[in-house]
Design a protein around this motif. Structure first.
Motif: not given
Length: 292
Positions: A250-278
């Protein structure tokens, strides 16, 4: 339980163009209105050069896996599907990329067989079977791909999972939880009630919500609305994040927010799970790809 460190990229709604010129027979039914809509509006809203830059930027992040959640084409023409297959291959091979179709991919009933055949390598489960839902295990992650794309009437963009797909999803969520995997569900439509405008939502969103309430998941990813969003569904052990991503072209300002993608860092150690998105996407002022 072993440790997990996994980087998952998510993009959606590429709307690959330009649409190859259709013949008269291909324009029968809903495709006629869709093609006119492309010529009058969508062609100016989606930028393939921007999409190419976004893919370059995504690949530079060196994700462990890429999820593409549909609307890879516009009106389901065979010529479009061939172009989209070439583009998807640029994202990565079937081992590195998972695909779930959207409503534009399933634009008319005649598109479904070719669509399923063309994108089968990117939507085939570990068991080798073709169909939805599929299950792919990648480095301690369970990627569960759904298909919400179904042919609809003109001016309707709703989706549906159906009773069998919902039942199979519940079974896969239960099985992969028992395996100790972090479960990521992929689909095109926002899977919660009120997630899209009238005639654009998931018809059986209530059934999906019931499945998550009973079985849970660690993350649900979707596209469709061409904007970033965050919702939470109740699960058996807490809230489950449901994250929508903007259109990848999507072009910025054309009809919706401009083009984007997401990155999710998924970390697990034992029972601990952490998901961080940007999010990374186009800056409305400079046109550069930046952290959003």
């Amino acid at each position: 339980m072993s440790s997990v460190s996994f980087l998952l990229a998510h993009l959606s709604d590429a709307h690959i163009g330009p649409i190859p010129r259709p013949n008269l027979a291909e324009l029968l039914g809903k495709r006629a209105t869709g093609y006119v809509n492309w010529l009058r509006k969508r062609a100016a809203q989606h930028d393939m050069s921007l999409l190419a830059r976004l893919v370059d930027d995504l690949l530079a992040q060196k994700p462990d896996h890429v999820a593409m959640t549909g609307d890879i084409v516009n009106i389901g023409l065979s010529g479009e599907i061939a172009l989209a297959r070439e583009w998807l291959g640029r994202l990565g091979g079937p081992e590195q990329v998972s695909f779930s179709p959207g409503n534009h991919d399933a634009y008319v009933p005649g598109a479904m067989a070719l669509l399923n055949e063309t994108f089968a390598p990117w939507s085939r489960g570990d068991d080798g079977a073709v169909g939805f839902p599929y299950l792919r295990r990648r480095g301690g992650i369970a990627l569960i791909g759904l298909s919400s794309g179904v042919p609809t009437a003109p001016f309707v963009a709703s989706g549906r999972l159906g009773a069998k797909q919902c039942a199979d999803l519940a079974a896969l969520l239960e099985r992969t939880e028992a395996e100790g995997l972090a479960r990521v569900v992929l689909l095109h439509h926002p899977p919660h009630r009120g997630g899209a405008r009238a005639l654009r939502g998931l018809d059986d969103a209530g059934a999906f919500e019931d499945i998550i309430a009973a079985r849970g998941a660690e993350l649900v990813l979707h596209g469709h609305n061409h904007r970033q969003s965050l919702h939470h569904l109740p699960g058996p052990r807490g809230k489950v994040p449901v994250v929508g991503v903007a259109s990848a072209s999507a072009k910025a300002g054309a009809h919706q927010p401009g083009a984007a993608y997401h990155l999710f860092s998924i970390e697990r150690e034992g029972e601990r799970l952490a998901i961080e998105g940007r999010a990374r996407g186009v800056d409305n002022t400079s046109g550069e790809l930046v952290d959003l």
